[in-house]
Scaffold this motif. Structure first.
Motif, short mmCIF file in Angstrom:
data_model
loop_
_atom_site.label_atom_id
_atom_site.label_comp_id
_atom_site.label_asym_id
_atom_site.label_seq_id
_atom_site.Cartn_x
_atom_site.Cartn_y
_atom_site.Cartn_z
N VAL A 165 64.65 76.17 22.04
CA VAL A 165 65.09 77.47 22.18
C VAL A 165 64.27 78.47 22.44
O VAL A 165 63.26 78.61 21.41
N TYR A 166 64.20 79.48 23.42
CA TYR A 166 63.28 80.63 23.39
C TYR A 166 64.25 81.62 22.74
O TYR A 166 65.08 82.36 23.17
N ASN A 167 63.75 82.18 21.92
CA ASN A 167 64.51 83.21 20.84
C ASN A 167 64.24 84.49 21.72
O ASN A 167 63.43 84.80 22.59
N ARG A 168 64.96 85.64 21.47
CA ARG A 168 65.02 86.82 22.15
C ARG A 168 63.67 87.40 22.08
O ARG A 168 62.83 87.26 20.92
N ARG A 169 63.06 88.10 23.03
CA ARG A 169 61.61 88.29 23.19
C ARG A 169 61.17 89.95 22.76
O ARG A 169 60.10 90.37 22.64
N ASP A 170 62.35 90.78 22.70
CA ASP A 170 62.26 91.96 22.48
C ASP A 170 62.11 92.23 20.94
O ASP A 170 61.16 93.27 20.64
N GLY A 173 64.30 88.73 16.24
CA GLY A 173 64.06 87.23 16.01
C GLY A 173 64.67 86.60 14.91
O GLY A 173 65.23 85.63 14.89
N GLU A 174 64.83 87.46 13.81
CA GLU A 174 65.20 86.86 12.66
C GLU A 174 66.58 86.53 12.52
O GLU A 174 66.89 85.77 11.47
N ARG A 175 67.38 87.16 13.49
CA ARG A 175 68.94 86.78 13.69
C ARG A 175 69.09 85.19 13.85
O ARG A 175 70.01 84.81 13.61
N TYR A 197 67.52 74.03 12.31
CA TYR A 197 66.60 74.92 11.94
C TYR A 197 66.85 75.92 10.99
O TYR A 197 67.94 76.72 11.13
N LYS A 198 66.00 76.00 9.75
CA LYS A 198 66.31 76.89 8.78
C LYS A 198 65.92 78.21 9.08
O LYS A 198 66.64 79.16 8.90
N GLY A 199 64.72 78.47 9.68
CA GLY A 199 64.15 79.77 10.10
C GLY A 199 63.89 80.83 8.88
O GLY A 199 63.77 80.12 7.70
N PRO A 200 64.16 82.02 9.02
CA PRO A 200 64.47 82.71 10.08
C PRO A 200 63.45 82.55 11.39
O PRO A 200 62.11 82.53 10.85
N GLY A 201 63.85 82.87 12.40
CA GLY A 201 62.83 82.53 13.33
C GLY A 201 62.11 84.13 13.73
O GLY A 201 62.48 85.31 13.12
N ILE A 231 74.91 87.37 14.47
CA ILE A 231 74.76 87.45 16.06
C ILE A 231 73.92 86.29 16.52
O ILE A 231 72.62 86.35 15.97
N LEU A 232 74.34 85.40 17.51
CA LEU A 232 73.48 84.32 17.97
C LEU A 232 72.81 85.07 19.34
O LEU A 232 73.79 85.25 20.16
N SER A 233 71.50 85.29 19.42
CA SER A 233 71.06 85.50 20.59
C SER A 233 69.69 84.71 21.31
O SER A 233 69.10 84.06 20.35
#
Length: 242
Positions: A165-170, A173-175, A197-201, A231-233
């Motif tokens: 997964v490529y997390n949002r880049r702007d 990311g912790e979402r 995946y536990k995260g947060p990212g 919210i899943l991004s």
């Protein structure tokens, strides 16, 4: 997929703390990842096989091994905007779980919702279009909800190795947290969790979720499982199969 330098096959069967048996195949890669490591766990005076075991236990898709100093680096955090330099050249070697192809590319995808119902800006199709937008638009984003999800239909049932997964880049990311990778053989909702995946990212993070062995299905669902307003991004998702 990186060009193979030489193939090192190692089938590792381990009884983990959950009592499950796993089997993975790590292959030495000629090229470094396109993205760079931010941090890794490190073990000194480690043999190559010990490095494999550490990686399997942590469910790492890849690891680095220094053959001269016998140092292992695994369970790494990668960012898409960084380049891998220090640990991707001799005497370091990079190993990754064997995969065949990205089975998610251009495949049909649905979601629990789309942010503000604006598919042109945040539709689910952006998650499998092969692009990774660096801004807040032309990515997939759900509404705020308890358990948002994204579901990808593969072309036929596949043996799934891991999900990238490529997390949002702007920003924000912790979402991306408490995310289950669920697999189903059909469209009737018979999903079983095969990765987590536990995260947060982190913003711009490249997140690799290794699936339990074996994981096979026609549908793959990525779903947030904890919290009440999520919210899943996702900028892009790749599903690697053998």
């Amino acid at each position: 997929m990186a060009k193979l330098f030489f193939i090192f096959l190692t089938y590792t069967q381990l009884s983990l703390h959950l009592g499950s048996i796993v089997q993975y195949e790590y292959i030495k890669q000629e090229d470094a990842p396109l993205y760079g490591e931010l941090s890794c766990q490190v073990s000194s005076e480690s043999s190559f096989m010990a490095c494999v075991i550490l990686s399997v236990r942590s469910k790492s898709v890849s690891f680095f091994f220094n053959k001269n100093e016998h140092v292992c680096r695994w369970d790494c955090i990668f960012l898409a905007s960084r380049s891998c330099t220090t640990y991707c050249t001799e005497p370091w070697s990079y190993y990754a779980i064997k995969w065949k192809t990205n089975a998610a590319l251009s495949r049909p995808v649905t979601s629990s919702s789309v942010y503000f119902n604006e598919s042109i800006k945040w539709g689910s199709h952006y998650a499998t279009n092969g692009a990774r937008s660096p801004i807040e638009r032309e990515i997939f984003a759900s509404h705020f909800e308890m358990s948002p999800w994204l579901k990808i239909q593969l072309i036929d049932p596949k043996s799934i190795t891991f999900v990238r997964v490529y997390n949002r880049r702007d920003m924000l990311g912790e979402r991306f947290h408490d995310v289950a990778v669920e697999v189903s053989p059909d469209e009737f909702g018979n999903f079983v969790q095969r990765g987590f995946y536990k995260g947060p990212g982190l913003t711009d993070q490249v997140i690799e979720i290794l699936c339990d062995y074996p994981a096979s299905g026609l549908y793959v669902r990525i779903r947030i499982t904890e919290g009440s307003s999520n919210i899943l991004s996702i900028a892009e998702v790749e599903i690697y199969v053998v």
